[in-house]
Design a protein around this motif. Sequence first.
Motif, PDB file in Angstrom:
ATOM      1  N   LEU A 215      37.870  -6.704  -0.751  1.00 27.34           N
ATOM      2  CA  LEU A 215      37.814  -7.165   0.638  1.00 27.34           C
ATOM      3  C   LEU A 215      38.394  -8.569   0.796  1.00 27.34           C
ATOM      4  O   LEU A 215      38.709  -8.992   1.896  1.00 27.34           O
ATOM      5  CB  LEU A 215      36.361  -7.174   1.137  1.00 27.34           C
ATOM      6  CG  LEU A 215      35.573  -5.868   1.049  1.00 27.34           C
ATOM      7  CD1 LEU A 215      34.190  -6.041   1.663  1.00 27.34           C
ATOM      8  CD2 LEU A 215      36.323  -4.764   1.780  1.00 27.34           C
ATOM      9  N   CYS A 216      38.498  -9.287  -0.306  1.00 23.21           N
ATOM     10  CA  CYS A 216      38.862 -10.710  -0.252  1.00 23.21           C
ATOM     11  C   CYS A 216      40.354 -10.879   0.006  1.00 23.21           C
ATOM     12  O   CYS A 216      41.177 -10.328  -0.709  1.00 23.21           O
ATOM     13  CB  CYS A 216      38.483 -11.364  -1.579  1.00 23.21           C
ATOM     14  SG  CYS A 216      39.094 -13.032  -1.745  1.00 23.21           S
ATOM     15  N   VAL A 217      40.700 -11.653   1.042  1.00 23.22           N
ATOM     16  CA  VAL A 217      42.113 -11.875   1.366  1.00 23.22           C
ATOM     17  C   VAL A 217      42.651 -13.165   0.729  1.00 23.22           C
ATOM     18  O   VAL A 217      43.765 -13.569   1.003  1.00 23.22           O
ATOM     19  CB  VAL A 217      42.353 -11.915   2.882  1.00 23.22           C
ATOM     20  CG1 VAL A 217      41.879 -10.628   3.544  1.00 23.22           C
ATOM     21  CG2 VAL A 217      41.692 -13.118   3.524  1.00 23.22           C
ATOM     22  N   ARG A 218      41.870 -13.809  -0.086  1.00 23.16           N
ATOM     23  CA  ARG A 218      42.298 -15.022  -0.820  1.00 23.16           C
ATOM     24  C   ARG A 218      42.609 -16.179   0.132  1.00 23.16           C
ATOM     25  O   ARG A 218      43.616 -16.861  -0.026  1.00 23.16           O
ATOM     26  CB  ARG A 218      43.549 -14.738  -1.665  1.00 23.16           C
ATOM     27  CG  ARG A 218      43.326 -13.942  -2.921  1.00 23.16           C
ATOM     28  CD  ARG A 218      43.088 -12.478  -2.671  1.00 23.16           C
ATOM     29  NE  ARG A 218      43.187 -11.709  -3.907  1.00 23.16           N
ATOM     30  CZ  ARG A 218      42.674 -10.509  -4.090  1.00 23.16           C
ATOM     31  NH1 ARG A 218      42.004  -9.913  -3.108  1.00 23.16           N
ATOM     32  NH2 ARG A 218      42.810  -9.885  -5.223  1.00 23.16           N
ATOM     33  N   CYS A 219      41.772 -16.366   1.129  1.00 29.13           N
ATOM     34  CA  CYS A 219      42.011 -17.443   2.079  1.00 29.13           C
ATOM     35  C   CYS A 219      41.398 -18.749   1.608  1.00 29.13           C
ATOM     36  O   CYS A 219      41.785 -19.817   2.065  1.00 29.13           O
ATOM     37  CB  CYS A 219      41.469 -17.073   3.457  1.00 29.13           C
ATOM     38  SG  CYS A 219      39.671 -16.882   3.505  1.00 29.13           S
ATOM     39  N   GLY A 220      40.411 -18.686   0.735  1.00 29.17           N
ATOM     40  CA  GLY A 220      39.806 -19.911   0.220  1.00 29.17           C
ATOM     41  C   GLY A 220      38.826 -20.574   1.178  1.00 29.17           C
ATOM     42  O   GLY A 220      38.295 -21.641   0.881  1.00 29.17           O
ATOM     43  N   ILE A 221      38.580 -19.953   2.326  1.00 31.51           N
ATOM     44  CA  ILE A 221      37.665 -20.553   3.298  1.00 31.51           C
ATOM     45  C   ILE A 221      36.285 -20.754   2.673  1.00 31.51           C
ATOM     46  O   ILE A 221      35.587 -21.730   2.959  1.00 31.51           O
ATOM     47  CB  ILE A 221      37.592 -19.676   4.571  1.00 31.51           C
ATOM     48  CG1 ILE A 221      38.911 -19.786   5.342  1.00 31.51           C
ATOM     49  CG2 ILE A 221      36.418 -20.090   5.458  1.00 31.51           C
ATOM     50  CD1 ILE A 221      38.956 -18.966   6.615  1.00 31.51           C
ATOM     51  N   CYS A 222      35.912 -19.840   1.781  1.00 26.79           N
ATOM     52  CA  CYS A 222      34.607 -19.957   1.121  1.00 26.79           C
ATOM     53  C   CYS A 222      34.522 -21.253   0.309  1.00 26.79           C
ATOM     54  O   CYS A 222      33.503 -21.950   0.340  1.00 26.79           O
ATOM     55  CB  CYS A 222      34.371 -18.740   0.231  1.00 26.79           C
ATOM     56  SG  CYS A 222      35.782 -18.311  -0.804  1.00 26.79           S
ATOM     57  N   ALA A 223      35.605 -21.574  -0.420  1.00 29.83           N
ATOM     58  CA  ALA A 223      35.588 -22.805  -1.210  1.00 29.83           C
ATOM     59  C   ALA A 223      35.459 -24.014  -0.290  1.00 29.83           C
ATOM     60  O   ALA A 223      34.758 -24.986  -0.598  1.00 29.83           O
ATOM     61  CB  ALA A 223      36.851 -22.898  -2.060  1.00 29.83           C
TER      62      ALA A 223
ATOM     63  N   ASP B 167      30.902 -18.047   6.348  1.00 32.19           N
ATOM     64  CA  ASP B 167      32.231 -18.435   6.810  1.00 32.19           C
ATOM     65  C   ASP B 167      33.317 -17.428   6.463  1.00 32.19           C
ATOM     66  O   ASP B 167      34.402 -17.474   7.036  1.00 32.19           O
ATOM     67  CB  ASP B 167      32.609 -19.810   6.215  1.00 32.19           C
ATOM     68  CG  ASP B 167      31.961 -20.945   6.997  1.00 32.19           C
ATOM     69  OD1 ASP B 167      31.121 -20.629   7.864  1.00 32.19           O
ATOM     70  OD2 ASP B 167      32.300 -22.113   6.753  1.00 32.19           O
ATOM     71  N   CYS B 168      33.054 -16.543   5.530  1.00 31.34           N
ATOM     72  CA  CYS B 168      34.106 -15.594   5.118  1.00 31.34           C
ATOM     73  C   CYS B 168      34.505 -14.713   6.298  1.00 31.34           C
ATOM     74  O   CYS B 168      33.656 -14.059   6.894  1.00 31.34           O
ATOM     75  CB  CYS B 168      33.614 -14.713   3.964  1.00 31.34           C
ATOM     76  SG  CYS B 168      34.801 -13.403   3.578  1.00 31.34           S
ATOM     77  N   PRO B 169      35.808 -14.686   6.642  1.00 27.73           N
ATOM     78  CA  PRO B 169      36.208 -13.935   7.834  1.00 27.73           C
ATOM     79  C   PRO B 169      36.316 -12.429   7.596  1.00 27.73           C
ATOM     80  O   PRO B 169      36.553 -11.675   8.528  1.00 27.73           O
ATOM     81  CB  PRO B 169      37.578 -14.516   8.179  1.00 27.73           C
ATOM     82  CG  PRO B 169      37.981 -15.382   7.047  1.00 27.73           C
ATOM     83  CD  PRO B 169      36.905 -15.427   6.028  1.00 27.73           C
ATOM     84  N   TYR B 170      36.197 -11.990   6.358  1.00 24.11           N
ATOM     85  CA  TYR B 170      36.433 -10.575   6.076  1.00 24.11           C
ATOM     86  C   TYR B 170      35.257  -9.908   5.359  1.00 24.11           C
ATOM     87  O   TYR B 170      35.468  -8.934   4.630  1.00 24.11           O
ATOM     88  CB  TYR B 170      37.743 -10.400   5.298  1.00 24.11           C
ATOM     89  CG  TYR B 170      38.932 -10.714   6.171  1.00 24.11           C
ATOM     90  CD1 TYR B 170      39.414  -9.756   7.056  1.00 24.11           C
ATOM     91  CD2 TYR B 170      39.529 -11.962   6.157  1.00 24.11           C
ATOM     92  CE1 TYR B 170      40.468 -10.039   7.900  1.00 24.11           C
ATOM     93  CE2 TYR B 170      40.594 -12.256   7.003  1.00 24.11           C
ATOM     94  CZ  TYR B 170      41.054 -11.296   7.870  1.00 24.11           C
ATOM     95  OH  TYR B 170      42.096 -11.562   8.715  1.00 24.11           O
ATOM     96  N   ASN B 171      34.065 -10.423   5.560  1.00 23.77           N
ATOM     97  CA  ASN B 171      32.878  -9.770   4.996  1.00 23.77           C
ATOM     98  C   ASN B 171      32.978  -9.545   3.490  1.00 23.77           C
ATOM     99  O   ASN B 171      32.453  -8.562   2.977  1.00 23.77           O
ATOM    100  CB  ASN B 171      32.646  -8.393   5.639  1.00 23.77           C
ATOM    101  CG  ASN B 171      31.981  -8.506   6.986  1.00 23.77           C
ATOM    102  OD1 ASN B 171      31.287  -9.484   7.256  1.00 23.77           O
ATOM    103  ND2 ASN B 171      32.191  -7.515   7.833  1.00 23.77           N
ATOM    104  N   ALA B 172      33.677 -10.431   2.789  1.00 21.68           N
ATOM    105  CA  ALA B 172      33.906 -10.172   1.365  1.00 21.68           C
ATOM    106  C   ALA B 172      32.778 -10.693   0.484  1.00 21.68           C
ATOM    107  O   ALA B 172      32.727 -10.387  -0.699  1.00 21.68           O
ATOM    108  CB  ALA B 172      35.237 -10.784   0.929  1.00 21.68           C
ATOM    109  N   ILE B 173      31.896 -11.501   1.047  1.00 19.79           N
ATOM    110  CA  ILE B 173      30.849 -12.114   0.227  1.00 19.79           C
ATOM    111  C   ILE B 173      29.479 -11.563   0.635  1.00 19.79           C
ATOM    112  O   ILE B 173      29.149 -11.511   1.815  1.00 19.79           O
ATOM    113  CB  ILE B 173      30.845 -13.651   0.383  1.00 19.79           C
ATOM    114  CG1 ILE B 173      32.229 -14.195   0.007  1.00 19.79           C
ATOM    115  CG2 ILE B 173      29.755 -14.285  -0.482  1.00 19.79           C
ATOM    116  CD1 ILE B 173      32.381 -15.670   0.225  1.00 19.79           C
ATOM    117  N   THR B 174      28.728 -11.151  -0.362  1.00 20.57           N
ATOM    118  CA  THR B 174      27.367 -10.684  -0.118  1.00 20.57           C
ATOM    119  C   THR B 174      26.425 -11.605  -0.888  1.00 20.57           C
ATOM    120  O   THR B 174      26.735 -12.009  -2.011  1.00 20.57           O
ATOM    121  CB  THR B 174      27.173  -9.255  -0.667  1.00 20.57           C
ATOM    122  OG1 THR B 174      28.376  -8.528  -0.434  1.00 20.57           O
ATOM    123  CG2 THR B 174      26.022  -8.552   0.013  1.00 20.57           C
TER     124      THR B 174
HETATM  125  S1  SF4 Z   1      38.805 -16.241  -0.135  1.00 21.59           S
HETATM  126 FE1  SF4 Z   1      36.608 -16.440   0.224  1.00 21.59          FE
HETATM  127  S2  SF4 Z   1      36.446 -16.621   2.452  1.00 21.59           S
HETATM  128 FE2  SF4 Z   1      38.467 -15.799   2.045  1.00 21.59          FE
HETATM  129  S3  SF4 Z   1      38.220 -13.601   2.130  1.00 21.59           S
HETATM  130 FE3  SF4 Z   1      37.954 -14.180  -0.019  1.00 21.59          FE
HETATM  131  S4  SF4 Z   1      35.785 -14.438  -0.250  1.00 21.59           S
HETATM  132 FE4  SF4 Z   1      36.180 -14.446   1.954  1.00 21.59          FE
END
Ligand code: SF4
Lengths: 549, 167
Positions: free
Chosen positions: A353-361, A326-333
Amino acid sequence: MDTLARSETPAAPPPDVPARIQRPLRIMFEYAEAALDRVFGPAWNPLYFLGPLGFYYYWIVAVSGIYVYIFFDTGTTEAYQSVEYMTYQQWYLGGVMRSLHRYASDGMVLMMVVHIAREFAMGRYRGPRWFTWITGVPIFWLVIASGITGYWLVWDTLAQYIAIATTEWFDWLGIFGEPIARNFLTPEDLDDRFFTLLLFMHIAVPLILLFVLWIHLQRISRPRFNPNRGLAVGTFVMLLALAFVHPAESQEPANLSVVPGTLDIDWYYLAIYPFMDATSYGAGWGFAVAASLMLFVLPWLPPLKQPAAAAVDLSNCNGCTRCAEDCPYNAITMMPRSDGLPFDHEAQVDPDLCVRCGICAGACPTATPFRRASDLIPGIDLPQRPLRALRDDLARRTAKLDGPARIVVFGCDHGVRVADIEGPGIAAFSLPCIAALPPSFIDYVLSRDLADGVVLTGCREGECYNRFGVMWTKMRLAGERDPYLRKRVPRERLLTYWGGTLDRRGLSNAVAAFAARIAALPRFDPLRPGASARANARPDAAAPSETVD
Amino acid sequence: MTRAVAYIGQVIVYAAIAALLGGFATWPRHTHFPDDQALIKLSFAHSAKHKVACRKRTAKELSKLAPNMRRTLSCSRERVPVYLELDFDGAPLFRGTFAPSGLSRDGPAQVYERFVVPVGRRHVVVRMRDSTRSEGFDYEAQATLDLPPRRNLVIGFRPEMGGFFFK
Ligand code: SF4
Ligand code: HEM
Ligand code: SF4
């Protein structure tokens, strides 16, 4: 004030110069988007597909370019004649291809300028997004250079003008041993080999452009390369109609003994030349360098102060990969397990890479508020806006709700400021993105009787600040994407409302109407959840999406 | 909004984009160069004389040099700058000096100058000094020319062709 973290509304941006331009620009875009939403619908709205439309134009240019190339001759007289042949003798195909080639190229610039303006207006160029922005700057110049070399090839008076102005412009730098403008002094100085070089550049530069575009999208997960079918067909028909109504034509053949006088200028590609006529070649360089520098430093004007990146709590991560999906910015591997727990993988966040959107949570299966208080530590969470704080905040603030229909509104920092619509019966909570809310929170609010109805709101339906917030939320509610909203949740007590930041009145009215509907429902009994749903079943009640009017 | 109205709206938006694309692809026109003027381009590369004339080495000097360096002529490589004058209808239009190129100042001077002038029948004189002399000129040419609107007149220079030429 940890417990307030999720509900506080974002601070107004500091009154710096970029912000002062950004705000009015954003308001303009939001009005335009709302208008086009009504005409095209969110799924077809061209303003949400600027990047993909750029690619689409690129491919039209490439295909029509291959056709035009087949009939094109290099040479000081042959070039012009071959283009004339296509334009007039073969107007029905060669001429159309030439027009498509020209107008799709213009479309690329138009789209690109609006794309830059929009990403800037929406503030999507700072923090970890700097990379996509910075790689866009060379893209701009590569596009322009492709167009200039194209106009040069035709070898009409416009080409002559460009040839001399461009070579004199580069000579101004004094980097060549001999002025290259001397290649265009008199007809005898012309060299066919120069045209071969030019043709090579006109093919090489767009190929380099394609490569840089690929780099441009490296930090974007699942980038959209293509506009949807409706937009693609509409755009193509539009270009085709333009090709017939206003076919691309050459100007007089070039003649180096005569200075070009009054010319039809393609302002998308060639605006710099009249600018330099009015000023100087030095000013031309000054403008190009200053504009590029400004674009280059913009992401750090001022540097974005960011909270901590998403963090993984390994003891709560089962390696399910949902967050990475679900991460929109490829921040999670997903990495091999490092802590001996019996799972194959674990999530790992790259803070750069993480934009702090919280979508991962919002995606994590362990992020459920039904867990005991001490336990609400999801596998992944934003350390400074943890979901535990949201749950505590919910408990505290819903306790004060009052009235026939108690409503909880979950909003997003990039949509309407939900704090503005709070009232005695309405408690609002803003998240960094609406998809940062695990669907189980909706279930939790209703089944624990914290409120009688839940509203979700975020960005405009067609495009979300964090790219996938609205889409993932809709799919989770509809049971199409993990984590699902449980079936037992009475859908008539849930409202989703997608609007821009300016849509406060719309949201406020929708919430009021929703509250009135809820008040008319029999009291919800979480132990017999079917009771009220059956009595008030509405066939369309599943995941209602208010249309914005 | 009904479907029909929405489709009409789409057609209007596409037409507006087409108008933007087609419009600014050729319009507004730009006047690069006015009809009542002509352009003179004075442009060529020319290697001027050496600053110090070459000199025969004495036998004694030669013996001091390494065998592979024993050239009888000793030349300093540096060249003098090229001095140019251009007169238009009897009035000076340009006076300028062009330094030789290269780190050792031994390359040709590069000249590329543009002059916007009125059209009509005109008298042009061009003079060059490319030697160490302090007065007078090494080359001179003049012509009375018809300059039609926007004529691009090139004044070049090739010593093997006798010096200046007008094209
Ligand atoms: S907050 Fe989570 S979903 Fe959003 S960019 Fe960072 S790692 Fe990805
Ligand atoms: C022809 C030129 C260009 C094309 C085809 C293009 C294409 C794209 C595409 C497809 C996306 C991803 C959209 C998505 O899937 O969400 C994107 C994002 C982006 N583009 Fe471009 N782009 C171009 C030029 C530029 C330029 C010149 C800039 C800025 C100087 C720029 C800045 C950005 C930014 C900042 C984003 C990221 C938005 C985000 O973080 O979500 N682009 N571009
Ligand atoms: S969603 Fe949660 S449990 Fe699944 S991999 Fe990511 S952090 Fe681990």
